[in-house]
Design a protein around this motif. Structure first.
Motif, PDB file in Angstrom:
ATOM      1  N   ARG A 100      -8.318   1.648  -8.002  1.00 56.82           N
ATOM      2  CA  ARG A 100      -7.348   0.737  -7.296  1.00 56.82           C
ATOM      3  C   ARG A 100      -7.889  -0.121  -6.750  1.00 56.82           C
ATOM      4  O   ARG A 100      -8.845  -1.808  -6.768  1.00 56.82           O
ATOM      5  CB  ARG A 100      -6.437   1.059  -7.495  1.00 56.82           C
ATOM      6  N   GLN A 101      -8.963   0.446  -5.989  1.00 52.60           N
ATOM      7  CA  GLN A 101     -10.133  -0.452  -4.600  1.00 52.60           C
ATOM      8  C   GLN A 101     -11.654  -0.941  -5.624  1.00 52.60           C
ATOM      9  O   GLN A 101     -11.489  -1.919  -5.607  1.00 52.60           O
ATOM     10  CB  GLN A 101     -10.948   0.355  -3.982  1.00 52.60           C
ATOM     11  N   ALA A 161       1.058   4.691  -3.183  1.00 57.28           N
ATOM     12  CA  ALA A 161       0.276   5.363  -3.229  1.00 57.28           C
ATOM     13  C   ALA A 161       0.548   6.679  -4.035  1.00 57.28           C
ATOM     14  O   ALA A 161      -0.199   7.136  -4.465  1.00 57.28           O
ATOM     15  CB  ALA A 161       0.625   5.841  -1.699  1.00 57.28           C
ATOM     16  N   ARG A 196       1.005  -1.161   0.128  1.00 56.31           N
ATOM     17  CA  ARG A 196       0.110   0.178   0.219  1.00 56.31           C
ATOM     18  C   ARG A 196       1.004   1.594   0.461  1.00 56.31           C
ATOM     19  O   ARG A 196       0.857   2.319  -1.033  1.00 56.31           O
ATOM     20  CB  ARG A 196      -0.984   0.095   1.441  1.00 56.31           C
ATOM     21  N   ARG A 205      -6.755   5.992  -5.908  1.00 52.36           N
ATOM     22  CA  ARG A 205      -7.190   5.003  -4.841  1.00 52.36           C
ATOM     23  C   ARG A 205      -7.996   4.645  -4.982  1.00 52.36           C
ATOM     24  O   ARG A 205      -8.931   3.071  -5.468  1.00 52.36           O
ATOM     25  CB  ARG A 205      -6.814   4.845  -3.807  1.00 52.36           C
ATOM     26  N   GLU A 258      -8.756   9.312  -1.193  1.00 51.24           N
ATOM     27  CA  GLU A 258      -7.275   9.595   0.251  1.00 51.24           C
ATOM     28  C   GLU A 258      -7.868  11.030   0.847  1.00 51.24           C
ATOM     29  O   GLU A 258      -8.446  12.060   0.046  1.00 51.24           O
ATOM     30  CB  GLU A 258      -6.360   9.549  -0.321  1.00 51.24           C
TER      31      GLU A 258
END
Length: 214
Positions: free
Chosen positions: A84-85, A75, A71, A81, A203
């Motif tokens: 990616r999730q 970053a 992780r 993010r 984020e």
């Protein structure tokens, strides 16, 4: 762009918690197949409890889906993010859908609750696990929040039937007159959990500024 996308898919695929997902999937199928294997004839209540247990098993595995040992190395990459999730979820979702279909087919049809309603409950459990994992990633620097999220989800599953108002009727049987109204609340809960999970995806701006400053 295609090369970058293919590389990203391959990288995400390799970091998925396949052992946890496979173990939970196999356990869920074994639980669902138990009445067939043993020759038992469970009633509607027993089948409902069985399916809810299998759904919880799958959700506990999904609590580990956002675990990423790399992780802190990924970053700074250009791909955000949430993308990616979302890719992690997209890669697992078809397999989860096939698994749940197999679970439903393995349970006795004469005592099985309405497939749509029990699938709604399973979807809420899955989204709770994913939203909890997304929240843990957003609010902490933990690379593997899965065990903590799974423990919290298991605790919530134990306490919810005992602590929720009886009028909500979330854990009644199909022959209860409140079944339909209860599943209207399940649908509202699904939307609320999905919104919470989406909010936890990006984020925090403050953390992003700190990293840029460093």
């Amino acid at each position: 762009m295609r090369g970058v996308t293919a590389d990203l898919v391959g990288a995400v695929w390799r970091t998925l918690p396949w052992r946890v997902l496979a173990a939970a999937g196999a356990l869920g199928l074994l639980i669902a197949a138990a009445p067939v294997v043993t020759g038992a004839e469970p009633g509607p209540w027993e089948t409902l409890v069985l399916l809810r247990g299998v759904a919880l098993t799958g959700a506990l595995a999904l609590a580990f889906l956002l675990d990423d040992p790399a992780r802190h190395l990924t970053a700074p990459v250009p791909t955000r993010r949430p993308v990616r999730q979302a890719l992690r979820v997209a890669l697992v979702a078809p397999l989860a859908a096939l698994w749940w279909t197999a679970v439903l087919l393995l349970t006795p049809s004469e005592s099985r609750p309405p497939a749509g309603d029990i699938t709604l409950e399973a979807a809420v459990a899955a989204l709770l696990a994913l939203a909890g994992a997304a929240a843990a990633v957003r609010l902490t620097d933990e690379a593997r929040p899965g065990p903590l999220v799974a423990a919290a989800l298991l605790l919530a599953a134990v306490l919810a039937p005992l602590s929720l108002p009886e009028g909500w009727a979330l854990f009644v049987t199909p022959d209860d007159p409140r079944w339909a109204a209860g599943h209207d609340r399940w649908a509202v809960l699904l939307a609320a959990v999905a919104a919470a999970g989406a909010w936890c995806g990006p984020e925090p701006l403050g953390r992003r500024r700190v990293r840029r400053a460093v």
